[in-house]
Write an enzyme that holds these catalytic residues in place. Structure first.
Site, short mmCIF file in Angstrom:
data_model
loop_
_atom_site.label_atom_id
_atom_site.label_comp_id
_atom_site.label_asym_id
_atom_site.label_seq_id
_atom_site.Cartn_x
_atom_site.Cartn_y
_atom_site.Cartn_z
N TYR A 139 -20.05 49.95 81.33
CA TYR A 139 -18.70 50.36 81.71
C TYR A 139 -18.66 50.86 83.16
O TYR A 139 -17.64 50.73 83.83
CB TYR A 139 -18.22 51.51 80.81
N LYS A 184 -30.64 47.79 71.65
CA LYS A 184 -31.01 46.37 71.63
C LYS A 184 -32.32 46.27 72.42
O LYS A 184 -32.42 45.56 73.43
CB LYS A 184 -29.86 45.55 72.25
N ASP A 216 -27.26 44.64 66.32
CA ASP A 216 -26.76 43.58 65.43
C ASP A 216 -27.02 43.96 63.97
O ASP A 216 -26.15 43.81 63.10
CB ASP A 216 -27.33 42.21 65.80
N ASP A 240 -18.53 51.73 71.26
CA ASP A 240 -17.14 51.26 71.23
C ASP A 240 -16.96 50.26 70.10
O ASP A 240 -16.04 50.37 69.28
CB ASP A 240 -16.79 50.61 72.58
N ASP A 244 -15.02 50.83 65.97
CA ASP A 244 -13.88 50.10 65.37
C ASP A 244 -14.30 49.55 64.01
O ASP A 244 -13.53 49.60 63.04
CB ASP A 244 -13.46 48.91 66.26
C1 IPM Z 1 -11.80 53.18 73.34
C2 IPM Z 1 -11.20 52.03 74.13
C3 IPM Z 1 -11.61 52.14 75.59
C4 IPM Z 1 -13.12 51.95 75.66
C5 IPM Z 1 -10.93 51.14 76.55
C6 IPM Z 1 -9.44 51.18 76.41
C7 IPM Z 1 -11.32 51.42 77.96
O1 IPM Z 1 -11.54 50.80 73.58
O2 IPM Z 1 -11.56 54.33 73.69
O3 IPM Z 1 -12.49 52.91 72.35
O4 IPM Z 1 -13.60 50.82 75.64
O5 IPM Z 1 -13.79 52.98 75.75
MN MN Z 2 -12.54 50.97 71.65
#
Ligand code: IPM
Ligand code: MN
Ligand code: NAD
Length: 355
Positions: A139, A184, A216, A240, A244
């Site tokens: 990032y 990884k 993975d 990240d 999710d």
């Molecule tokens: C999160 C989001 C952010 C990230 C993006 C919007 C920059 O996906 O906070 O999870 O990747 O950190």
């Molecule tokens: Mn995210």
């Protein structure tokens, strides 16, 4: 003593879920006798529209002056292709405030196992804390962007890995004592440094058992057996993606809150979901992740654990009621669900003995 909370509503569903979280904070404050002052500032796409940049100077100054910062969400297709991206504001804010530790707790509540798209018996009892490194890795590496070639560099120093790994070890000490480091290392040099650094620290935490998974395999294990995890510590990009995935183990990305913390004590609290342009402005967004983030703001940002407990209990009770948003298979609007949380806050307050 008054405590100041800066709200950055942001874009898309950001303002909707931020407003639900603020209402809950006000209700909890009233019951706990806390004095909060709220202010708002433009950020993300809204910052670009109002001031020409996603993180306007005044917004950063307001954040630095606040006791805690709450963010809805940023981003949206209307800013695609522009000179500035809303997401740059978020990365800039995390970096400027030194928020290297992002805590993303995922819990499958008893009685809510059926909300998961996975088999209920697989997810029952899952309780995972993802500790995501937030200010390093790809990032923030060197970048080059051309028409025919692009480059994203990924670097980590031992010091950067150590400080986030320590957060992971300490979190595990306060939980089930199990730390899974995800990397990884079979491919990436940064991951080999990551793994070595975690192993070097392990002797300082004899009460924590450590294991390592490649990312993975970790992605697979999160859906095949999420109960094997206690604390996961991992780098920025992997955290990240895995968070999710982990959110959905509990039912929906709309459920998960987060705390971004650094050395200064000032924290940023935000749901892990984005601005959800597909449902923005329709009062469909699940405000649970925002409300969970508000509870983390109380706990980690303002050191108000009783108020945090009260808000978390109310959220869990509301989720157990039949009122649920569409992402969880229900038909309630986002504001109706927020109302259900408020009723739970007030109901619990009504049973308290007067002090
Ligand atoms: C999160 C989001 C952010 C990230 C993006 C919007 C920059 O996906 O906070 O999870 O990747 O950190
Ligand atoms: Mn995210
Ligand atoms: P997203 O999280 O916004 O949406 C993914 C899916 O989940 C969509 O179908 C959406 O409707 C649903 N969803 C998300 N939050 C929900 C909620 N609270 N209730 C019900 N459903 C919900 O991810 P995306 O579509 O990949 O990204 C949209 C924009 O958000 C992009 O600009 C992205 O960069 C940005 N983003 C911002 C943040 C942040 O501000 N922290 C985080 C992730 C993505």
């Amino acid at each position: 003593m008054s405590q100041s909370i800066l709200i950055l509503p942001g874009d898309g569903i950001g303002p909707e879920v931020a407003s639900a979280a603020k209402t809950c904070l006000e209700a909890v404050a009233a019951l706990e006798g806390l004095d909060f002052t709220f202010s708002e500032a433009p950020f993300g796409g809204a910052g670009i529209d109002a001031c020409g940049e996603p993180l306007p100077d005044e917004t950063l100054e307001a954040a630095q002056a606040a006791d805690a910062v709450f963010l809805g969400a940023v981003g949206g297709p209307q800013w695609d292709g522009g000179a500035q991206r809303p997401e740059q504001g978020l990365l800039g804010l995390r970096k400027a405030l030194g928020l290297f530790a992002n805590l993303r707790p995922v819990k499958v509540f008893k009685g809510l196992e059926h909300l998961s798209p996975l088999k209920a018996d697989r997810v029952a009892g899952a309780d995972v804390l993802i500790v995501r490194e937030l200010t390093g890795g790809m990032y923030f590496g060197e970048k080059r962007e051309g028409d025919d070639e692009a480059f994203d560099g990924c670097s980590y120093s031992r010091a950067e890995v150590s400080r986030i790994a320590e957060i992971g070890f300490k979190a595990a000490q306060g939980r089930k004592g199990k730390l899974t480091s995800v990397d990884k290392a079979n491919v990436l040099a940064t991951s080999r440094l990551w793994r070595q650094t975690v192993n070097d620290l392990a002797s300082d935490y004899p009460d924590v058992s450590v294991d390592h998974l490649y990312v993975d395999a970790a992605a697979m294990a999160l859906v095949t057996g999420p109960t094997r995890f206690d604390v996961i510590v991992t780098e920025n990009l992997f955290g990240d993606i895995l968070s999710d995935e982990a959110a959905v183990v509990a039912g929906s990305i709309g459920l998960l809150g987060s705390a971004s913390l650094g050395a200064s004590g000032l924290g940023l609290f935000e749901p892990i979901h984005g601005s959800a342009p597909d449902i923005a402005g329709q009062d469909k967004a699940n405000p649970s992740g925002a409300i969970a983030s508000a509870a983390m703001l109380l706990r980690y940002g303002l050191n108000q654990p009783k108020a945090a407990d009260r808000l978390e209990a109310a959220l869990e009770a509301a989720l157990l009621s039949d009122e649920r948003t569409a992402d969880l298979g229900g038909s309630a609007s986002g504001s109706a669900f927020a109302g259900a949380v408020l009723r739970q806050i007030e109901k619990a307050g009504a049973f308290e003995p007067a002090e």
